[in-house]
Enzyme design. Structure first.
Site, PDB file in Angstrom:
ATOM      1  N   GLU A   1       0.831  -1.199   0.000  1.00 29.63           N
ATOM      2  CA  GLU A   1       0.000   0.000   0.000  1.00 29.63           C
ATOM      3  C   GLU A   1       0.869   1.254   0.000  1.00 29.63           C
ATOM      4  O   GLU A   1       0.575   2.237  -0.690  1.00 29.63           O
ATOM      5  CB  GLU A   1      -0.904  -0.013   1.230  1.00 29.63           C
ATOM      6  CG  GLU A   1      -2.199   0.746   1.067  1.00 29.63           C
ATOM      7  CD  GLU A   1      -3.138   0.493   2.239  1.00 29.63           C
ATOM      8  OE1 GLU A   1      -3.900  -0.484   2.169  1.00 29.63           O
ATOM      9  OE2 GLU A   1      -3.090   1.260   3.210  1.00 29.63           O
TER      10      GLU A   1
ATOM     11  N   GLU B   1       2.226   1.779  -3.342  1.00 29.82           N
ATOM     12  CA  GLU B   1       1.153   2.280  -4.210  1.00 29.82           C
ATOM     13  C   GLU B   1       0.925   3.768  -3.967  1.00 29.82           C
ATOM     14  O   GLU B   1       0.780   4.552  -4.909  1.00 29.82           O
ATOM     15  CB  GLU B   1      -0.131   1.484  -3.926  1.00 29.82           C
ATOM     16  CG  GLU B   1      -1.197   1.650  -4.994  1.00 29.82           C
ATOM     17  CD  GLU B   1      -2.499   0.952  -4.616  1.00 29.82           C
ATOM     18  OE1 GLU B   1      -2.537   0.253  -3.577  1.00 29.82           O
ATOM     19  OE2 GLU B   1      -3.485   1.128  -5.353  1.00 29.82           O
TER      20      GLU B   1
ATOM     21  N   CYS C   1      -7.896  -2.100   4.015  1.00 34.32           N
ATOM     22  CA  CYS C   1      -7.722  -3.318   4.810  1.00 34.32           C
ATOM     23  C   CYS C   1      -8.977  -3.684   5.600  1.00 34.32           C
ATOM     24  O   CYS C   1      -9.058  -4.763   6.163  1.00 34.32           O
ATOM     25  CB  CYS C   1      -6.530  -3.188   5.735  1.00 34.32           C
ATOM     26  SG  CYS C   1      -6.352  -1.579   6.440  1.00 34.32           S
TER      27      CYS C   1
ATOM     28  N   SER D   1      -6.924   1.948  -2.266  1.00 33.00           N
ATOM     29  CA  SER D   1      -5.774   1.120  -2.621  1.00 33.00           C
ATOM     30  C   SER D   1      -6.275  -0.233  -3.117  1.00 33.00           C
ATOM     31  O   SER D   1      -7.283  -0.746  -2.635  1.00 33.00           O
ATOM     32  CB  SER D   1      -4.914   0.932  -1.375  1.00 33.00           C
ATOM     33  OG  SER D   1      -4.051  -0.157  -1.547  1.00 33.00           O
TER      34      SER D   1
ATOM     35  N   LYS E   1     -14.946  -9.934   8.261  1.00 30.75           N
ATOM     36  CA  LYS E   1     -13.873 -10.813   7.775  1.00 30.75           C
ATOM     37  C   LYS E   1     -14.430 -12.169   7.360  1.00 30.75           C
ATOM     38  O   LYS E   1     -13.880 -12.828   6.488  1.00 30.75           O
ATOM     39  CB  LYS E   1     -12.809 -11.001   8.855  1.00 30.75           C
ATOM     40  CG  LYS E   1     -11.960  -9.761   9.108  1.00 30.75           C
ATOM     41  CD  LYS E   1     -10.942  -9.522   8.004  1.00 30.75           C
ATOM     42  CE  LYS E   1     -10.145  -8.250   8.260  1.00 30.75           C
ATOM     43  NZ  LYS E   1      -9.438  -7.791   7.054  1.00 30.75           N
TER      44      LYS E   1
ATOM     45  N   GLU F   1     -15.629 -11.451   4.012  1.00 31.04           N
ATOM     46  CA  GLU F   1     -14.495 -11.229   3.118  1.00 31.04           C
ATOM     47  C   GLU F   1     -13.861 -12.559   2.702  1.00 31.04           C
ATOM     48  O   GLU F   1     -13.554 -12.784   1.528  1.00 31.04           O
ATOM     49  CB  GLU F   1     -13.438 -10.348   3.806  1.00 31.04           C
ATOM     50  CG  GLU F   1     -12.272  -9.989   2.898  1.00 31.04           C
ATOM     51  CD  GLU F   1     -11.165  -9.234   3.639  1.00 31.04           C
ATOM     52  OE1 GLU F   1     -10.746  -8.178   3.143  1.00 31.04           O
ATOM     53  OE2 GLU F   1     -10.718  -9.703   4.705  1.00 31.04           O
TER      54      GLU F   1
ATOM     55  N   GLU G   1     -13.641 -13.841  -5.342  1.00 30.52           N
ATOM     56  CA  GLU G   1     -12.347 -13.497  -5.949  1.00 30.52           C
ATOM     57  C   GLU G   1     -11.163 -13.889  -5.062  1.00 30.52           C
ATOM     58  O   GLU G   1     -10.029 -13.826  -5.495  1.00 30.52           O
ATOM     59  CB  GLU G   1     -12.293 -11.999  -6.289  1.00 30.52           C
ATOM     60  CG  GLU G   1     -12.316 -11.037  -5.113  1.00 30.52           C
ATOM     61  CD  GLU G   1     -13.725 -10.599  -4.712  1.00 30.52           C
ATOM     62  OE1 GLU G   1     -14.670 -11.378  -4.912  1.00 30.52           O
ATOM     63  OE2 GLU G   1     -13.859  -9.484  -4.176  1.00 30.52           O
TER      64      GLU G   1
ATOM     65  N   CYS H   1     -10.322  -1.665  14.729  1.00 30.83           N
ATOM     66  CA  CYS H   1     -10.566  -3.098  14.982  1.00 30.83           C
ATOM     67  C   CYS H   1     -10.730  -3.414  16.467  1.00 30.83           C
ATOM     68  O   CYS H   1     -11.392  -4.389  16.824  1.00 30.83           O
ATOM     69  CB  CYS H   1      -9.436  -3.927  14.419  1.00 30.83           C
ATOM     70  SG  CYS H   1      -9.090  -3.525  12.702  1.00 30.83           S
TER      71      CYS H   1
END
Lengths: 588, 448
Positions: free
Chosen positions: A284, A287, A310, A330, A369, A372, A377, A514
C-alpha cells in the site's frame, strides 16, 4: 455554565443544565437501571429512544412516570427513583418484555453476557405474571451475522449503530405494535441488502438477537482431519481484548497466552496477521508513493487521495454506497487475505503440500472478515485463501472447549516465517494505526532517510475524523483518518465534491478501529474498554524491537525469495484486488 | 390586527385544542411565536382515526376554506410561512376538496407570496398519512411527514421548539382551526359566552351506537350527556335501557347513568374517568357486555400501537389477552387485580398519549361495572349474554315435543333424543351457534 439544583432520592444534586436525571443520579451514587439506553462517549453513539421504560422515575408534580434517560433535570425537581410505584412499574414492564422473549437462556449464545438477563437478575424477577403469545420472526443466517429476531426487545441500539453511526441504513423498525421488529426493509435477508457486515449491530445488541455465525466446529473438524495442515493467523486487535473473556482487565495484552492456547487447541502453525499487515504496508505504501509521484509529475488522471483498503466492512460500504469511487481505494488486499494468498502459495510450497490440504484459519475482531473470506475473488478453483474466519469471542469459546486455564498459560511465541511482525503491524488494530504504519515506511522509502521518531502521535486518538500534515522532507503530506462509517461518508462526500485536500486517508468501519470490532468481547456501552485496548496496542508497538514494516526480515526474505518487488507482477497477482459495483445487486 | 392582538383574541376566547388534549390554543400559538427561528411551520392534524368518528372529515369536505384561513392566521401569528395539512389518504373526497380550496385561495391571492401587499407570505401543502391512529399524536405525525416511521418521541422538546425538520412547528386539529375564523369575525366575547367556565364554544360529537339518531352533533360545551343521548339522539334504540356511553374514542372511558347529568366539558369528563378526545361518543344499552366492550377497544389499540415502547407494545397485548380469557370464562378473581395493575402501569409508563390512555376503557369499565367482571370470573356467566363461551343453550324438558328439528340442524351433533321424546344438548360438544334456538318452533330452547 448554567446549573440546576434538584433532589434525587432525598439527596440534593447540582448539575449542569441539560444533564439527564439518569446522569445526575449517577453523580450521587444512584444507579438507575436501564435497558435500551446506550451511550458511547466520543463515538457519536447515543441510543435513547425512551422505549423500554425500565429507567422510569417518579418526578413530583408530574402525572406519569418519566424516563430518566430522556428527562432533563430542572431546577427544584424532586425525583424518586425507587418508590413503590416506580419499582412496581419497572418490574411489571420488565415482566412484559420477558413475556415476549424466548426462554432459551441455557442454550443462547449470549447467555452470561446478555443485558436483558442480567437486568432480570438485578431486578430479582422470579415470576412472569403476564404471559401470552410470543412474537415469531424468520431467522436470517448470513455468512457473518445471524439474526434471531424472536429475541429482539426493540431497544433500537442496532438501528442507531446502523443508521446514525454507520449511515449504512440496513436496519430499521418494521411492522407495528406487537409485531414490531428491527429488520432490513421488506424483512429481506442481510446478504441481499446493502449490509456491510461491520457487526456494530451485534456489538451493541443487548440480547442474543444479533450474533455472529459460529464457525468454531468447522475449525475443529479441520484440526482433527489428518489430511489437513491447519494454520492460524491472529489479528492485532485480538490480543488486546481476548483476556476480557477470561476475567482479565480490559487492555491486558495476552499475545503469548493466546499463542500457547492456539497450539494446545491443535493448530499446526500459529502465525500472526501482523506479518501480513507489514506486507500490506509495503504494497500500500508503494502504491501511495507511486500515485503521489505521478501526481507531483503533473498527472491529472491519478487518483488521490488514496484510501486504505484493509477493512472489509469499509470495502463493502463503498462498493454499496459509493461504487463510482471504487477506483480510489488502494488495490491492496487486506492483511487477512494477503496472509491467505501467501500461505496458500509460498508457505504451502515450503511445506510441499497442495493448497487444498492447507487450511487457513483467521482469528479476527471482526464479522465482516467472515464475509471477506467467502468472497469469490479470494479463492482459487473454489479453494478459499482463508478457509475459516472466527472472532475473538469464538476463539475464547474454543479455549474454553479445550479446558484450558487461559490465565495460567505460559507465554509462547509465534511460528516463523509468518509469525514475525513489527510494531507497525500491531497498530493496524486501532484507528490511526494503519496510516501511521504506512507513514513510517513511506517516509523512509520516499526520502531515503531514517526517521528520527517513529511515533506519530498527531495521528492517534479517538476523534471520529482526524487530520495531520506530515513533512516528507519538504513535501507536505496531508493525512486524513476516519473511523465509523458515518465519518467515512463525510470524507467521501468531500472527495466527491472535489473538496478533499488529503493525499491519503485511513478508514476503519468500526468506532475505534478493529479494537471496537463486531467480533470483540462485548463492551456493554463502556467506552473506556475500547480506550484501554487502544493503549495496549500502542504498548505492544512500543515494546517491539523492529517498528517499521519494511525492516521485517521475513518480509524482506519473502520479496527476495518469492514476490520480487512491492507492487511487482507477482504482488499484483497475489496481493491486489479490484472492487465491484454492488449497488445494482440489491434485490427485493 | 397585529399578531399579538390576534393571539390575545384567541386566548381571551378560551378556545382549547379540539384534538383531545384540550390545550389552550392561544397559549400554544404564543409559545411558537416566542421561539426565534428562520423557518417555522404550521400544521393541521387531519389524521382522524377514532373508530366511527368523522367530524374532521365533514369540515374538510364541507368547508375546507375555513381551515385554510385559520392556518394562514396561525402562520401570521407564529411567523410561519409554510402550512402543512397531514391528512389520511383514506379521505379522498376531503383531499380533492382541499386541493380545490388551496388552488382557489392561491388564485384569490389568499395564499402565496406577499399576501395583499402585506409582506406576509404563506402557502399550504398536503401530506398524506396511511391511516395510522398513532400519527394523530403530534410528534408521530411530524415524523410521518418527514418520511420517517410514524412513531412518537418523548416530549420535551415540544414541536413548538423542535418539530418538522427540527423547526418550530405549531400543530392544531381541524376542528380547532375551524373555530378560529369565527372567533375573529364575531369576537372572543361572543365565543366565550358559549360553554362552561373552562371550556368555551361548541364541540362536535360523532354520536353512534344504540341510539335512535346517529350522526354528527354540534352542541355548546356544558350540554349534558343526557341531552345529547336522549334529546338529540332520540334515546336508546328499541326502547332498551341505557347502560353506558364511551366518550373520547378508544382512549376514553365508559360513563354510566350517574354521569348523564354532568355538563360536558374537558375537565368534567376527565374527572369522571373519561375524556373529551376528538369527540367520539358510542352509546351502549343493556345488551352490551362491558368486558367485551373493553376488549373491543383494546383490540383497536393493540392494532394501532406503534410498537416503540414496551408497555404499550406488549402490555396492551397482554391486557387484550387477559380480557379475552375472561370472556372465555377462563379468568380468575386474581386476574382482575392483575388486570388493574397492568392497566395502571401501562398508563403510568407509556411513551405517548396512545399508551397513556389505552387502558382507560378497561379501568373505567372495571370502576363502573366491576360486578360484571366478577360475574365472568366467579360465576362464569356473562350477565348480558354476549360472551358466547359463557352461554348455554338448554332444552326445556316439558316444552320439547321431540320433533327432532333441532338435532337435525345442529352442525356438531350435540343434540340427542328419541323421536317424540324430550331432547338434550350435550354442553361439552355445543359450539353455541344458536341454530337450534332459531329453528325450535315450540320455544323449548332457552339461553342461560
Amino acid at each position: 455554565m448554567d446549573i440546576v439544583k434538584l433532589t434525587i432520592d432525598n439527596t440534593p444534586v447540582v448539575v449542569e443544565k441539560g444533564t439527564t436525571v439518569l446522569e445526575a443520579a449517577k453523580t450521587v451514587g444512584v444507579d438507575i437501571p436501564t435497558l435500551c439506553y446506550m451511550k458511547l462517549d466520543d463515538m457519536e453513539f447515543e441510543n435513547k429512544p425512551g422505549g423500554c421504560r425500565v429507567c422510569v422515575v417518579e418526578v413530583e408534580g408530574r402525572r406519569n412516570l418519566a424516563p430518566s434517560c430522556k428527562t432533563e433535570c430542572e431546577d427544584g425537581m424532586v425525583v424518586n427513583t425507587h418508590s413503590v410505584r416506580v419499582v412496581n412499574a419497572r418490574r411489571t414492564v420488565m415482566e412484559l418484555i420477558l413475556s415476549d422473549h424466548p426462554f432459551e437462556c441455557l442454550v443462547c449464545a449470549k447467555s452470561g453476557k446478555c443485558d436483558l438477563q442480567s437486568l432480570a437478575q438485578d431486578l430479582g424477577i422470579r415470576e412472569i405474571h403476564y404471559q401470552g403469545e410470543k412474537s415469531h420472526y424468520k431467522s436470517d443466517h448470513s455468512p457473518a451475522i445471524i439474526r434471531e429476531m424472536d429475541k429482539c426487545i426493540m431497544c433500537r441500539r442496532c438501528e442507531t449503530a446502523c443508521n446514525d453511526v454507520q449511515t449504512v441504513g440496513t436496519l430499521s423498525a418494521i411492522y407495528r405494535g406487537f409485531n414490531s421488529v428491527v429488520a432490513p426493509a421488506f424483512e429481506m435477508d442481510l446478504d441481499h441488502t446493502n449490509c456491510t457486515f461491520c457487526g456494530q449491530c451485534v456489538a451493541v445488541c443487548p440480547t442474543g438477537a444479533l450474533i455472529e455465525r459460529d464457525h468454531t466446529w468447522k475449525v475443529m473438524d479441520a484440526i482433527i482431519d489428518p489430511k489437513k495442515t491447519v494454520i492460524v493467523q491472529t489479528a492485532p486487535a485480538v490480543r488486546a481484548a481476548l483476556g476480557e473473556e477470561f476475567g482479565l482487565e480490559p487492555g491486558t495484552l495476552v499475545t503469548g497466552k493466546m499463542v500457547s492456547a492456539l497450539r494446545k487447541i491443535g493448530f499446526d502453525y500459529v502465525f500472526d496477521t501482523d506479518f501480513a499487515a507489514d506486507l500490506t504496508i509495503l504494497e500500500e505504501g508503494t502504491e501511495l508513493l507511486g500515485r503521489l509521484s505521478k501526481f507531483l509529475a503533473g498527472d491529472k488522471e491519478v487518483k488521490l487521495p488514496i484510501l486504505t483498503s484493509c477493512c472489509p466492512a469499509w470495502v463493502n460500504f463503498f462498493e454499496h454506497h459509493f461504487p463510482e469511487m471504487k477506483e480510489i481505494p488502494s488495490t491492496a488486499k487486506s492483511p487477512q487475505q494477503m496472509f491467505g494468498a501467501i500461505a496458500k502459495t509460498y508457505f504451502a510450497d515450503q511445506l510441499k503440500i497442495k493448497r487444498e490440504d492447507l487450511v487457513v484459519v483467521s482469528v479476527m475482531p471482526c464479522l465482516a472478515k467472515k464475509y471477506e473470506a467467502s468472497r469469490d475473488e479470494f479463492a482459487v478453483n473454489g479453494d478459499p485463501d482463508v478457509n475459516i474466519s472466527i472472532t475473538t469471542r469464538e476463539l475464547a469459546q474454543m479455549i474454553k472447549n479445550a479446558n484450558l486455564k487461559f490465565t495460567e498459560l505460559p507465554d509462547d511465541d509465534f511460528d516463523r516465517p509468518m509469525g514475525e511482525s513489527t510494531g507497525a503491524g500491531v497498530i493496524f488494530g486501532t484507528t490511526g494505526g494503519v496510516i501511521e504504519a504506512a507513514v513510517r515506511t513511506a517516509y523512509e522509502l520516499h526520502t531515503g532517510k531514517e526517521l528520527d521518531r517513529v511515533d506519530f502521535k498527531e495521528l492517534r486518538g479517538m476523534e471520529g475524523i482526524r487530520s495531520a500534515t506530515l513533512d516528507f522532507d519538504g513535501l507536505p503530506i496531508n493525512i486524513g483518518i476516519a473511523h465509523g462509517l458515518g465519518n467515512a461518508r463525510k470524507l467521501l462526500e468531500d472527495i466527491k465534491a472535489g473538496k478533499s485536500q488529503f493525499h491519503a486517508i485511513e478508514i476503519m468501519a468500526c468506532p475505534g478501529g478493529c479494537i471496537g470490532g463486531g467480533g470483540q468481547p462485548y463492551h456493554h456501552g463502556d467506552v473506556t474498554v475500547l480506550k484501554k485496548r487502544q493503549k495496549a496496542i500502542y504498548e505492544e508497538d512500543a515494546g517491539k524491537t523492529i517498528r517499521k514494516s519494511h525492516e521485517n526480515p521475513y518480509i524482506k526474505k519473502l520479496y527476495e525469495e518469492f514476490l520480487g518487488e512491492p507492487c511487482g507482477h507477482k504482488s499484483h497477482e497475489l496481493l491486489h484486488t479490484s472492487y465491484f459495483d454492488k449497488k445494482k445487486k440489491i434485490e427485493i | 390586527m397585529t399578531p399579538e392582538e390576534v393571539i390575545d383574541e384567541i386566548k381571551r376566547s378560551g378556545l382549547r385544542g379540539r384534538g383531545g388534549g384540550g390545550f389552550p390554543t392561544g397559549l400554544k400559538w404564543e409559545l411558537t411565536r416566542k421561539v426565534k427561528a428562520e423557518q417555522k411551520y404550521v400544521v393541521c392534524n387531519a389524521d382522524e382515526g377514532d373508530p366511527g368518528a368523522f367530524m374532521d372529515r365533514s369540515i374538510l369536505e364541507g368547508d375546507p376554506h375555513t381551515v385554510l384561513e385559520a392556518m394562514a392566521i396561525n402562520g401570521y401569528c407564529t411567523e410561519a410561512s409554510k402550512g402543512l395539512i397531514y391528512i389520511r389518504a383514506e379521505y379522498p373526497l376531503a383531499i380533492e376538496r382541499l386541493k380545490i380550496a388551496i388552488d382557489q385561495a392561491r388564485e384569490y391571492g389568499l395564499l402565496g407570496d406577499d399576501i395583499f401587499g402585506t409582506g406576509f407570505s404563506f402557502d399550504i401543502e398536503l401530506r398524506y398519512g396511511a391511516g395510522a391512529f398513532v400519527c394523530g399524536e403530534e410528534t408521530a405525525l411530524i415524523h410521518s411527514m418527514e418520511g420517517l416511521r410514524g412513531e412518537p418521541t418523548v416530549k420535551p422538546p415540544f414541536p413548538s421548539e423542535s418539530g418538522y425538520k427540527g423547526a418550530p412547528t405549531n400543530v392544531n386539529n381541524v376542528e380547532t382551526y375551524a373555530s378560529v375564523p369565527v372567533i375573529l369575525l364575531k369576537g372572543a366575547d361572543w365565543f366565550s359566552s358559549i360553554g362552561t367556565e373552562k371550556s368555551k364554544g361548541t364541540k362536535v360529537f360523532a354520536l353512534a351506537g344504540k341510539v335512535n339518531n346517529v350522526g354528527l352533533v354540534e352542541v355548546p360545551m356544558g350540554t349534558t350527556l343526557r341531552e345529547v343521548i336522549f334529546d338529540i339522539g332520540g334515546g336508546i334504540k328499541g326502547g332498551k335501557k341505557f347502560k353506558a356511553v364511551q366518550t373520547g374514542g378508544p382512549s376514553g372511558g365508559c360513563l354510566t347513568e350517574k354521569h348523564l347529568d354532568i355538563p360536558i366539558d374537558y375537565d368534567n369528563l376527565i374527572a369522571s374517568g373519561s375524556m373529551m378526545g376528538s369527540g367520539g361518543m358510542i352509546v351502549m344499552d343493556e345488551d352490551d357486555c362491558m368486558v367485551s366492550v373493553a376488549k373491543f377497544y383494546l383490540d383497536f389499540t393493540v392494532e394501532e400501537s406503534c410498537g416503540k415502547c414496551a408497555p404499550c407494545r406488549i402490555g396492551n397485548k397482554r391486557l387484550y389477552e387477559m380480557l379475552d380469557t375472561i370472556t372465555q370464562g377462563k379468568g380468575t378473581v386474581e386476574d382482575l387485580s392483575k388486570l388493574r395493575n397492568l392497566a395502571n402501569v401501562i398508563k403510568d409508563t407509556s411513551l405517548c398519549g396512545l399508551g397513556q390512555t389505552s387502558p382507560n376503557p378497561v379501568l373505567s369499565t372495571m370502576d363502573n361495572f366491576y360486578d360484571e367482571y366478577l360475574a365472568h370470573v366467579k360465576d362464569h356467566k356473562c350477565p348480558s349474554g354476549q360472551c358466547k363461551a359463557l352461554m348455554s343453550y338448554i332444552i326445556k324438558e316439558d316444552a320439547c315435543v321431540g320433533c327432532t328439528l333441532c338435532a337435525r340442524v345442529c352442525p356438531v351433533d350435540a343434540i340427542s333424543g328419541e323421536k317424540k321424546m324430550p331432547h338434550v344438548i350435550d354442553q361439552s360438544i355445543c359450539i353455541k351457534c344458536g341454530a337450534c334456538f332459531e329453528k325450535c318452533k315450540f320455544d323449548a330452547i332457552f339461553i342461560e
